[in-house]
Design a protein around this motif. Sequence first.
Motif: not given
Length: 136
Positions: A111-121, A60-65
Amino acid sequence: MGTVKLALIVVIGALCILPAHARQPHKSVQADESFDGRKIELHVGETLLVKLPENASTGYRWLIPPESARKLEKILSEEEQPVPGPGNLIGRLGLRNFYFQVLKPGKVELELYYQRPWETAKPPARKFRLHIRIPG
């Protein structure tokens, strides 16, 4: 008011890499996870630093959607900062630092998302939102 243009500033160590005319001192505003959902006011030329805790060893990491990235003029980079502690422990928390510079007046919903980069769905595990107003 139009869409606000923020630029993510490339950071190497503690030095911001900017053109010579942009190296003049300006105010810097810091936001952390306690700012989630808050409204803040910034001024043209100011820098916004958003520091959010993450555990990259979990994936998990913070990403800019993408939808948030379209609201920003330019996204160059962000910085990962390990939290100081004993040894090189696996699973130790770190911080993700995002540096933005305000380029023009307006409003933006960052808005920032905390997710795994490969789990975009999948929906993100967490979201961070900041409502920014930049007076003209």
